[in-house]
Write a protein that holds these residues in place. Structure first.
Motif, PDB file in Angstrom:
ATOM      1  N   TYR A 106       4.739  13.044  -8.272  1.00 60.98           N
ATOM      2  CA  TYR A 106       5.651  12.561  -7.234  1.00 60.98           C
ATOM      3  C   TYR A 106       5.105  11.275  -6.628  1.00 60.98           C
ATOM      4  N   TYR A 107       5.999  10.310  -6.476  1.00 57.37           N
ATOM      5  CA  TYR A 107       5.658   8.999  -5.951  1.00 57.37           C
ATOM      6  C   TYR A 107       6.576   8.648  -4.785  1.00 57.37           C
ATOM      7  N   CYS A 108       6.039   7.903  -3.832  1.00 59.75           N
ATOM      8  CA  CYS A 108       6.890   7.312  -2.809  1.00 59.75           C
ATOM      9  C   CYS A 108       6.981   5.815  -3.078  1.00 59.75           C
ATOM     10  N   ASN A 109       8.080   5.238  -2.664  1.00 62.15           N
ATOM     11  CA  ASN A 109       8.281   3.804  -2.823  1.00 62.15           C
ATOM     12  C   ASN A 109       9.506   3.409  -2.035  1.00 62.15           C
ATOM     13  N   ARG A 110       9.708   2.138  -1.928  1.00 63.48           N
ATOM     14  CA  ARG A 110      10.929   1.639  -1.334  1.00 63.48           C
ATOM     15  C   ARG A 110      12.080   1.937  -2.309  1.00 63.48           C
ATOM     16  N   PHE A 111      13.331   1.942  -1.754  1.00 64.23           N
ATOM     17  CA  PHE A 111      14.495   1.949  -2.614  1.00 64.23           C
ATOM     18  C   PHE A 111      15.311   0.701  -2.333  1.00 64.23           C
ATOM     19  N   PRO A 112      15.554  -0.135  -3.342  1.00 62.70           N
ATOM     20  CA  PRO A 112      15.005  -0.067  -4.695  1.00 62.70           C
ATOM     21  C   PRO A 112      13.491  -0.308  -4.691  1.00 62.70           C
ATOM     22  N   GLU A 113      12.854   0.121  -5.750  1.00 62.75           N
ATOM     23  CA  GLU A 113      11.396   0.162  -5.737  1.00 62.75           C
ATOM     24  C   GLU A 113      10.756  -1.226  -5.728  1.00 62.75           C
ATOM     25  N   LEU A 114       9.568  -1.261  -5.130  1.00 64.37           N
ATOM     26  CA  LEU A 114       8.730  -2.445  -5.188  1.00 64.37           C
ATOM     27  C   LEU A 114       8.164  -2.582  -6.596  1.00 64.37           C
ATOM     28  N   ASP A 115       7.470  -3.674  -6.855  1.00 64.04           N
ATOM     29  CA  ASP A 115       6.943  -3.903  -8.203  1.00 64.04           C
ATOM     30  C   ASP A 115       5.554  -3.303  -8.382  1.00 64.04           C
ATOM     31  N   TYR A 116       5.162  -2.417  -7.482  1.00 67.14           N
ATOM     32  CA  TYR A 116       3.910  -1.695  -7.669  1.00 67.14           C
ATOM     33  C   TYR A 116       4.108  -0.269  -7.180  1.00 67.14           C
ATOM     34  N   TRP A 117       3.238   0.612  -7.692  1.00 69.95           N
ATOM     35  CA  TRP A 117       3.323   2.031  -7.373  1.00 69.95           C
ATOM     36  C   TRP A 117       1.953   2.552  -6.950  1.00 69.95           C
ATOM     37  N   GLY A 118       1.962   3.613  -6.176  1.00 73.04           N
ATOM     38  CA  GLY A 118       0.733   4.315  -5.881  1.00 73.04           C
ATOM     39  C   GLY A 118       0.337   5.199  -7.056  1.00 73.04           C
ATOM     40  N   GLN A 119      -0.691   5.989  -6.864  1.00 71.66           N
ATOM     41  CA  GLN A 119      -1.171   6.861  -7.936  1.00 71.66           C
ATOM     42  C   GLN A 119      -0.336   8.126  -8.068  1.00 71.66           C
ATOM     43  N   GLY A 120       0.443   8.437  -7.054  1.00 69.90           N
ATOM     44  CA  GLY A 120       1.254   9.640  -7.108  1.00 69.90           C
ATOM     45  C   GLY A 120       0.442  10.880  -6.792  1.00 69.90           C
ATOM     46  N   THR A 121       1.145  11.999  -6.665  1.00 66.62           N
ATOM     47  CA  THR A 121       0.486  13.279  -6.422  1.00 66.62           C
ATOM     48  C   THR A 121       1.120  14.322  -7.337  1.00 66.62           C
ATOM     49  N   GLN A 122       0.289  15.079  -8.012  1.00 62.48           N
ATOM     50  CA  GLN A 122       0.756  16.024  -9.009  1.00 62.48           C
ATOM     51  C   GLN A 122       1.233  17.316  -8.352  1.00 62.48           C
ATOM     52  N   VAL A 123       2.416  17.740  -8.720  1.00 63.81           N
ATOM     53  CA  VAL A 123       2.957  19.033  -8.303  1.00 63.81           C
ATOM     54  C   VAL A 123       3.174  19.870  -9.564  1.00 63.81           C
ATOM     55  N   THR A 124       2.563  21.025  -9.592  1.00 58.66           N
ATOM     56  CA  THR A 124       2.715  21.927 -10.726  1.00 58.66           C
ATOM     57  C   THR A 124       3.241  23.261 -10.223  1.00 58.66           C
ATOM     58  N   VAL A 125       4.367  23.678 -10.772  1.00 55.67           N
ATOM     59  CA  VAL A 125       4.984  24.945 -10.377  1.00 55.67           C
ATOM     60  C   VAL A 125       4.863  25.898 -11.563  1.00 55.67           C
ATOM     61  N   SER A 126       4.036  26.892 -11.407  1.00 53.20           N
ATOM     62  CA  SER A 126       3.766  27.799 -12.518  1.00 53.20           C
ATOM     63  C   SER A 126       3.217  29.115 -11.999  1.00 53.20           C
ATOM     64  N   SER A 127       3.554  30.180 -12.699  1.00 48.54           N
ATOM     65  CA  SER A 127       2.998  31.483 -12.348  1.00 48.54           C
ATOM     66  C   SER A 127       1.724  31.757 -13.146  1.00 48.54           C
ATOM     67  N   HIS A 153       0.852  -1.196   0.000  1.00 50.92           N
ATOM     68  CA  HIS A 153       0.000   0.000   0.000  1.00 50.92           C
ATOM     69  C   HIS A 153       0.877   1.231   0.000  1.00 50.92           C
ATOM     70  N   LEU A 154       0.697   2.103  -0.995  1.00 50.68           N
ATOM     71  CA  LEU A 154       1.421   3.365  -1.105  1.00 50.68           C
ATOM     72  C   LEU A 154       0.409   4.435  -1.473  1.00 50.68           C
ATOM     73  N   ALA A 155       0.307   5.479  -0.675  1.00 50.00           N
ATOM     74  CA  ALA A 155      -0.680   6.527  -0.933  1.00 50.00           C
ATOM     75  C   ALA A 155      -0.049   7.887  -0.715  1.00 50.00           C
ATOM     76  N   GLU A 156       0.121   8.613  -1.818  1.00 48.95           N
ATOM     77  CA  GLU A 156       0.736   9.940  -1.777  1.00 48.95           C
ATOM     78  C   GLU A 156      -0.346  11.022  -1.744  1.00 48.95           C
ATOM     79  N   SER A 157      -0.020  12.139  -1.105  1.00 49.05           N
ATOM     80  CA  SER A 157      -0.942  13.265  -1.060  1.00 49.05           C
ATOM     81  C   SER A 157      -0.161  14.546  -0.841  1.00 49.05           C
ATOM     82  N   GLY A 158      -0.849  15.672  -1.024  1.00 49.93           N
ATOM     83  CA  GLY A 158      -0.238  16.959  -0.718  1.00 49.93           C
ATOM     84  C   GLY A 158       0.186  17.785  -1.901  1.00 49.93           C
ATOM     85  N   GLY A 159       0.050  17.260  -3.099  1.00 50.43           N
ATOM     86  CA  GLY A 159       0.433  18.017  -4.275  1.00 50.43           C
ATOM     87  C   GLY A 159      -0.519  19.156  -4.558  1.00 50.43           C
TER      88      GLY A 159
END
Length: 110
Positions: A89-110, A1-7
């Motif tokens: 942006y994703y979190c995972n083990r290093f080296p990565e596991l064989d599955y990923w969470g959905q990630g969280t989008q970070v957009t830097v723009s004016s 289980h990997l769940a990213e948030s905060g983007g």
């Protein structure tokens, strides 16, 4: 289980803190990765369970990785954000596991 948030959307020079909830048994090294549009997924930062940290050159001095072992939480404090930090942006083990969470989008723009 990997769940990213905060983007989100932030202006250049701004800050964001990402969170990751993970559930896995005895993971020593946790990491943040990111994938910009049209590019491969890259390693951003790592931390061991004892707090030893590494950073990619592109984020060193601007990002801080941390973890709460008691609650299986991983964080990424990002400051002085630049447009080139725009990515999923994703979190995972290093080296990565064989599955990923959905990630969280970070957009830097004016």
């Amino acid at each position: 289980h990997l769940a990213e948030s905060g983007g989100g959307l932030v202006q250049p020079g701004g800050s964001l803190t990402l969170s990751c909830e993970f559930s896995a048994y005895k993971i020593d090294i946790m990491a943040w990765y990111r994938q910009a549009p049209g590019k491969q997924r890259d390693l951003v930062a790592t931390t061991t369970s004892s707090g030893r940290r590494t950073y990619s050159d592109s984020v060193k001095g601007r990002f801080t990785i941390s973890r709460d072992n008691a609650h299986n939480m991983l964080y990424l404090q990002m400051s002085n954000l630049k447009p080139e930090d725009t990515a999923i942006y994703y979190c995972n083990r290093f080296p990565e596991l064989d599955y990923w969470g959905q990630g969280t989008q970070v957009t830097v723009s004016s």
